[in-house]
Design a protein around this motif. Structure first.
Motif, PDB file in Angstrom:
ATOM      1  N   ALA A 172      92.130  75.708  -0.159  1.00 34.51           N
ATOM      2  CA  ALA A 172      92.695  74.606  -1.197  1.00 34.51           C
ATOM      3  C   ALA A 172      93.785  73.765  -0.093  1.00 34.51           C
ATOM      4  O   ALA A 172      94.726  74.617   0.706  1.00 34.51           O
ATOM      5  CB  ALA A 172      93.689  75.226  -1.903  1.00 34.51           C
ATOM      6  N   GLY A 173      93.399  72.675   0.395  1.00 35.47           N
ATOM      7  CA  GLY A 173      94.144  71.918   1.487  1.00 35.47           C
ATOM      8  C   GLY A 173      93.620  71.949   2.546  1.00 35.47           C
ATOM      9  O   GLY A 173      94.030  71.195   3.506  1.00 35.47           O
ATOM     10  N   GLY A 174      92.875  72.878   3.418  1.00 27.65           N
ATOM     11  CA  GLY A 174      92.485  72.767   4.586  1.00 27.65           C
ATOM     12  C   GLY A 174      93.603  73.355   5.457  1.00 27.65           C
ATOM     13  O   GLY A 174      94.111  72.661   6.260  1.00 27.65           O
TER      14      GLY A 174
ATOM     15  N   ASN B 139      91.563  67.224   6.167  1.00 24.89           N
ATOM     16  CA  ASN B 139      92.117  67.246   4.899  1.00 24.89           C
ATOM     17  C   ASN B 139      91.543  65.722   4.288  1.00 24.89           C
ATOM     18  O   ASN B 139      90.615  65.193   4.967  1.00 24.89           O
ATOM     19  CB  ASN B 139      93.623  66.972   5.240  1.00 24.89           C
ATOM     20  CG  ASN B 139      94.370  68.002   5.646  1.00 24.89           C
ATOM     21  OD1 ASN B 139      95.386  68.375   5.629  1.00 24.89           O
ATOM     22  ND2 ASN B 139      93.512  69.423   5.905  1.00 24.89           N
ATOM     23  N   HIS B 140      92.078  65.279   3.171  1.00 21.39           N
ATOM     24  CA  HIS B 140      91.223  64.195   2.583  1.00 21.39           C
ATOM     25  C   HIS B 140      92.389  63.493   1.680  1.00 21.39           C
ATOM     26  O   HIS B 140      93.280  64.201   1.183  1.00 21.39           O
ATOM     27  CB  HIS B 140      89.969  64.685   1.846  1.00 21.39           C
ATOM     28  CG  HIS B 140      90.511  65.460   0.878  1.00 21.39           C
ATOM     29  ND1 HIS B 140      90.663  65.097  -0.614  1.00 21.39           N
ATOM     30  CD2 HIS B 140      90.630  66.654   0.540  1.00 21.39           C
ATOM     31  CE1 HIS B 140      90.895  66.133  -1.380  1.00 21.39           C
ATOM     32  NE2 HIS B 140      90.967  67.230  -0.587  1.00 21.39           N
ATOM     33  N   THR B 141      91.898  62.046   1.369  1.00 19.16           N
ATOM     34  CA  THR B 141      92.883  61.278   0.354  1.00 19.16           C
ATOM     35  C   THR B 141      92.484  61.907  -0.791  1.00 19.16           C
ATOM     36  O   THR B 141      91.523  62.639  -1.196  1.00 19.16           O
ATOM     37  CB  THR B 141      92.222  60.039   0.467  1.00 19.16           C
ATOM     38  OG1 THR B 141      90.971  59.923   0.144  1.00 19.16           O
ATOM     39  CG2 THR B 141      92.347  59.134   1.822  1.00 19.16           C
ATOM     40  N   ASP B 142      93.641  61.897  -1.673  1.00 16.47           N
ATOM     41  CA  ASP B 142      93.664  61.976  -3.030  1.00 16.47           C
ATOM     42  C   ASP B 142      93.405  63.722  -3.012  1.00 16.47           C
ATOM     43  O   ASP B 142      92.726  63.884  -4.258  1.00 16.47           O
ATOM     44  CB  ASP B 142      92.265  61.573  -3.811  1.00 16.47           C
ATOM     45  CG  ASP B 142      92.484  61.440  -5.295  1.00 16.47           C
ATOM     46  OD1 ASP B 142      93.765  61.471  -5.733  1.00 16.47           O
ATOM     47  OD2 ASP B 142      91.538  61.603  -5.981  1.00 16.47           O
ATOM     48  N   CYS B 143      94.165  64.587  -2.331  1.00 17.95           N
ATOM     49  CA  CYS B 143      93.727  65.769  -2.310  1.00 17.95           C
ATOM     50  C   CYS B 143      95.029  66.566  -3.523  1.00 17.95           C
ATOM     51  O   CYS B 143      96.015  65.944  -3.658  1.00 17.95           O
ATOM     52  CB  CYS B 143      94.514  66.622  -1.119  1.00 17.95           C
ATOM     53  SG  CYS B 143      94.213  68.293  -0.918  1.00 17.95           S
ATOM     54  N   GLY B 144      94.236  67.328  -4.244  1.00 15.22           N
ATOM     55  CA  GLY B 144      95.146  67.832  -5.344  1.00 15.22           C
ATOM     56  C   GLY B 144      96.457  68.497  -4.829  1.00 15.22           C
ATOM     57  O   GLY B 144      97.328  68.669  -5.485  1.00 15.22           O
ATOM     58  N   MET B 145      96.575  68.826  -3.625  1.00 12.03           N
ATOM     59  CA  MET B 145      97.556  69.616  -3.021  1.00 12.03           C
ATOM     60  C   MET B 145      98.906  68.716  -2.948  1.00 12.03           C
ATOM     61  O   MET B 145      99.867  69.176  -2.370  1.00 12.03           O
ATOM     62  CB  MET B 145      97.336  70.005  -1.499  1.00 12.03           C
ATOM     63  CG  MET B 145      96.175  71.095  -1.611  1.00 12.03           C
ATOM     64  SD  MET B 145      96.810  72.735  -2.652  1.00 12.03           S
ATOM     65  CE  MET B 145      97.773  73.549  -1.233  1.00 12.03           C
TER      66      MET B 145
ATOM     67  N   ALA C 235      87.977  72.850   6.439  1.00 10.53           N
ATOM     68  CA  ALA C 235      88.018  71.785   5.452  1.00 10.53           C
ATOM     69  C   ALA C 235      88.687  72.363   3.819  1.00 10.53           C
ATOM     70  O   ALA C 235      88.752  73.167   3.689  1.00 10.53           O
ATOM     71  CB  ALA C 235      86.774  71.087   5.262  1.00 10.53           C
ATOM     72  N   CYS C 236      89.335  71.280   3.345  1.00  9.96           N
ATOM     73  CA  CYS C 236      89.662  71.560   2.146  1.00  9.96           C
ATOM     74  C   CYS C 236      88.567  71.968   1.221  1.00  9.96           C
ATOM     75  O   CYS C 236      87.344  71.539   1.460  1.00  9.96           O
ATOM     76  CB  CYS C 236      90.451  70.112   1.377  1.00  9.96           C
ATOM     77  SG  CYS C 236      91.074  70.699  -0.292  1.00  9.96           S
ATOM     78  N   MET C 237      88.938  72.571  -0.048  1.00 13.38           N
ATOM     79  CA  MET C 237      87.810  73.095  -0.770  1.00 13.38           C
ATOM     80  C   MET C 237      87.442  72.110  -1.725  1.00 13.38           C
ATOM     81  O   MET C 237      86.549  71.933  -2.315  1.00 13.38           O
ATOM     82  CB  MET C 237      88.202  74.245  -1.619  1.00 13.38           C
ATOM     83  CG  MET C 237      89.308  74.140  -2.596  1.00 13.38           C
ATOM     84  SD  MET C 237      89.820  75.576  -3.440  1.00 13.38           S
ATOM     85  CE  MET C 237      90.946  75.101  -4.635  1.00 13.38           C
ATOM     86  N   ASP C 238      88.134  70.832  -1.693  1.00  9.49           N
ATOM     87  CA  ASP C 238      87.756  69.640  -2.614  1.00  9.49           C
ATOM     88  C   ASP C 238      86.148  69.449  -3.000  1.00  9.49           C
ATOM     89  O   ASP C 238      85.495  69.538  -1.966  1.00  9.49           O
ATOM     90  CB  ASP C 238      88.484  68.315  -2.296  1.00  9.49           C
ATOM     91  CG  ASP C 238      88.526  67.322  -3.327  1.00  9.49           C
ATOM     92  OD1 ASP C 238      89.614  66.878  -3.952  1.00  9.49           O
ATOM     93  OD2 ASP C 238      87.243  66.655  -3.557  1.00  9.49           O
ATOM     94  N   ALA C 239      85.622  69.270  -4.157  1.00 14.00           N
ATOM     95  CA  ALA C 239      84.290  69.361  -4.555  1.00 14.00           C
ATOM     96  C   ALA C 239      83.626  68.047  -3.724  1.00 14.00           C
ATOM     97  O   ALA C 239      82.547  68.213  -3.876  1.00 14.00           O
ATOM     98  CB  ALA C 239      84.210  69.324  -5.793  1.00 14.00           C
TER      99      ALA C 239
HETATM  100 ZN    ZN Z   1      92.156  68.669  -1.122  1.00 13.04          ZN
END
Ligand code: ZN
Length: 175
Positions: free
Chosen positions: A60-62, A88-94, A35-39
């Protein structure tokens, strides 16, 4: 008090009622998750996993990087996991930058051009990115074709997972 001190204090409380001291190394539910590292994305919570249930690999990004592959191969070959999930997820910083731009900015800021990281793996198309990661696992010779590898997009606004189908399966379903 630094945040590190705060979390150490929280750990003291956690260890006081600790009940997972007898778990074996292999994950009980034979699942590995990347998974992405998003908090905002907490894999154990969104998947209903308990300690000992699954391997959770994050970056970062999965992205299925060299290091993520290393973890998946060890997870399956040594620790017996039989199903893989990529999130992965919506609104990802990547989705918000380009590798070249970040690289040039950092080289300019620091005056250094190090050999690693080779890439940041920023991307433009979320679904396509998930498909590429799934493909990288499916095509690896040290991971058997029999392992189901499914990709998902987590919606940070609703908490829901949406499966990303393979390109051909997706177009068949639409027609
Ligand atoms: Zn992300």
């Amino acid at each position: 008090m630094s945040v590190t001190d705060e979390v150490l204090r929280a750990n003291e409380a956690y260890a006081r009622n600790f009940e997972f001291g007898q778990l074996p190394i292999p994950p009980a539910r034979k699942l590995a998750v990347l998974a992405c590292m998003d908090a905002r994305l907490v894999p154990s919570q969104i998947l209903g996993l308990k300690a000992g249930d699954a391997h959770v690999i994050r970056n970062a990004g999965g992205i299925v990087t060299e290091d993520a592959l290393r973890s998946f191969i060890l997870s399956h070959q040594l620790l017996g996991t039989q199903e893989f999930i990529i999130i992965n997820h919506t609104d990802c910083g990547m989705l918000t930058f380009k590798d070249e731009d970040l690289r040039s900015r950092l080289i300019q800021q620091t005056g250094s051009s190090p050999v690693a990281p080779v890439a940041f793996h920023a991307f433009r198309d979320l679904e396509e990115n998930v498909r590429q990661q799934v493909q990288k696992i499916k095509s690896h010779p040290w991971l058997p074709k029999s392992i189901p590898v499914r990709g998902f997009i987590y919606d940070v606004k609703t908490g829901r997972l949406k499966e990303v189908l393979e390109a051909r399966a997706a177009s068949l379903r639409q027609s």
